[in-house]
Enzyme design. Sequence first.
Site, mmCIF file in Angstrom:
data_model
loop_
_atom_site.group_PDB
_atom_site.id
_atom_site.type_symbol
_atom_site.label_atom_id
_atom_site.label_comp_id
_atom_site.label_asym_id
_atom_site.label_seq_id
_atom_site.Cartn_x
_atom_site.Cartn_y
_atom_site.Cartn_z
ATOM 1 N N ASP A 100 0.799 -1.256 0.007
ATOM 2 C CA ASP A 100 0.096 -0.096 -0.010
ATOM 3 C C ASP A 100 0.759 1.342 0.026
ATOM 4 O OD1 ASP A 100 -2.471 1.586 0.447
ATOM 5 O OD2 ASP A 100 -2.962 -0.363 1.670
ATOM 6 N N ASP A 197 -2.992 4.435 -2.344
ATOM 7 C CA ASP A 197 -4.058 5.187 -1.493
ATOM 8 C C ASP A 197 -4.605 6.388 -1.841
ATOM 9 O OD1 ASP A 197 -5.446 4.655 1.083
ATOM 10 O OD2 ASP A 197 -4.649 6.394 1.814
ATOM 11 N N GLU A 254 -6.464 3.411 -5.678
ATOM 12 C CA GLU A 254 -7.755 3.810 -5.004
ATOM 13 C C GLU A 254 -8.339 5.054 -5.462
ATOM 14 O OE1 GLU A 254 -9.829 3.865 -0.630
ATOM 15 O OE2 GLU A 254 -8.029 5.060 -0.930
ATOM 16 N N HIS A 328 -10.845 -3.551 3.605
ATOM 17 C CA HIS A 328 -10.733 -3.293 5.086
ATOM 18 C C HIS A 328 -11.361 -1.825 5.390
ATOM 19 C CE1 HIS A 328 -8.286 -0.532 2.783
ATOM 20 N NE2 HIS A 328 -7.975 0.298 3.889
ATOM 21 N N ASP A 329 -12.151 -1.426 4.412
ATOM 22 C CA ASP A 329 -13.152 0.093 4.642
ATOM 23 C C ASP A 329 -14.597 -0.294 4.569
ATOM 24 O OD1 ASP A 329 -10.738 1.356 5.028
ATOM 25 O OD2 ASP A 329 -10.688 1.871 2.792
HETATM 26 C C1 GLC Z 1 -8.099 5.090 1.948
HETATM 27 C C2 GLC Z 1 -7.931 3.852 3.081
HETATM 28 C C3 GLC Z 1 -8.431 3.917 4.414
HETATM 29 C C4 GLC Z 1 -7.789 5.254 5.001
HETATM 30 C C5 GLC Z 1 -7.799 6.568 3.947
HETATM 31 C C6 GLC Z 1 -6.726 7.320 4.508
HETATM 32 O O1 GLC Z 1 -9.280 5.109 1.840
HETATM 33 O O2 GLC Z 1 -8.210 2.519 2.493
HETATM 34 O O3 GLC Z 1 -8.487 2.994 5.282
HETATM 35 O O4 GLC Z 1 -8.485 5.493 6.119
HETATM 36 O O5 GLC Z 1 -7.499 5.955 2.624
HETATM 37 O O6 GLC Z 1 -5.588 7.148 4.208
#
Ligand code: GLC
Length: 558
Positions: A100, A197, A254, A328-329
Amino acid sequence: MNKEKEWWKKSVVYQVYPKSFCDSNGDGIGDLNGLTTKIPYLNKLGIDVIWLNPIYQSPQVDNGYDISDYREIDPALGTMEDFDRMLEEAHTYGIKIILDLVVNHTSDQHVWFQEAKKSKDNPYHDYYIWKDEVPNNWGSSFGGSTWEYVEEVGQYYLHLFAKGQPDLNWENPKVREEVYEILRFWLEKGIDGFRMDVITLISKDPAYPDGPVIQNKAYGSYYAGCANGPRVHEFLQEMNREVLSKYDIMTVGEAPHTSADEAVPYTAAARNELNMVFHFDHMHLDYNENGKYAKDRVKLTDLKKVMTEWQEKMQACNGWNSLYWSNHDQARAVTRFGNESPEYRVRSAKMLGTVLHMMQGTPYIFEGEELGMTNAFFDKIEDYRDIEALDIFRDFTERKGFTAKDTLELLRLKSRDNARTPMQWDASENAGFTEGTPWIAVNENYKEINAKACLEDPDSVFYYYQKLIRLRHEIPVITDGVYELLDAENEKVYTYLRKSEKETLMVIANFTEEEITYQADEMQDGGGRLLISNYEDAPETFHKQMTLKPYGAYVYYG
Ligand code: GLC
Ligand code: CA
């Protein structure tokens, strides 16, 4: 890029949330050595790539998404030697590792920020985004304004997420060069790619415009000035030119707040940016006026529309899809999109897997999904660990006037902690995850739902996923075939084709607990053979008239 280099098109990725996967030393926190012991398990499942959530040194304000040193392993997870051993072990099995990359922001404990906040003429000051006055109404993802005042410099810094996660200033070429150096450091170690991310947020609109106040929030949305900002493609092309293109790797960005049309420039092969992105369109279908924390269920016709749009648009631009139900979110897939009741849990988990894994794109399995793990059943706020859950609880009960009971029900459905409870390995204490006290409670249903039980049961979700993965490796039409939706208006059944010159695949899935009489005409009677089904007595060849069992999934191939 030649075909061989596009190995990620045939790959299935398994996401490991290291803190919750396997604890090797009894401190209650999953770690790299724990993960290393489980690589044979992942090899048995048959996956090709492991994506690890952040493992770098971090104060853990947001479980590792706040990084204080990009070149160190967080001591709770292990050492660099542990990492090297894990990587080597994975590679021995032919499993690739992607990390990540969190570079929209750092931790406020990162030495860059510690320096930056000392004075305006500190060489690191311009690594972050500072304003003399609060320029807009933006609210941070975890509560409060996105702007935080620092006495020493008399300025406010930007943080889209927690206060402990200041945003980097990508306009500064030095920042970009630092990021590329971090990439090189890990790539030289031999890792196989990155999940980036919130990468769609790195370029900010210099006007810093106010955002609309949506979902009954206290502040305006920052997406107005951050999502797919003016220079994001320039930055990614530079990153690709400087670093990514020099390695045989995969990249997935992402992509919050990014439509299928907006995703085209990120993933279209000819543009040399990223291989694919994670979109959120299907994750937003059960939102209501309060946003994510809603009781609504996804309407199947809406789901089909979104998935179909992404299938079609990524294919048309020679881009690529990432396919996921959970991470995980998010809530657990079977709870959110299937049926977690004892009667239908296994059946609907397999059905969901079928629908996703037969699409075009790279499927991502979130740890425990291959066991049909469910949401957490936490019934008090003290059970929660996630900064988002704690903020929502405060905001809903104190500002929005919800009762604690109602808010807990919403968290039970949607909190990120649902995905973060420990992996359920066996029926021993703490599900075999740790010999100590787990950092977050184990789901009570671990005695029934666990890896050991699955491995002993030939009918388990595990072996079904194993077969789905094998099919993707063996049958080219699953990778290359053109996707075609059938029966778009049907609210109960999801049917689609995958077609290439020589092969056709028909996927039929019943999203309800009813038995349904179904008619499909796109194949001849007896024309396709059954590739996979979650019912043992599914007809071996295709018939135009079919009886679809509750949560039945059927794939015919001809
Ligand atoms: C992304 C991650 C999440 C995190 C956010 C800030 O959405 O998947 O878990 O809280 O970014 O880094
Ligand atoms: Ca540990």
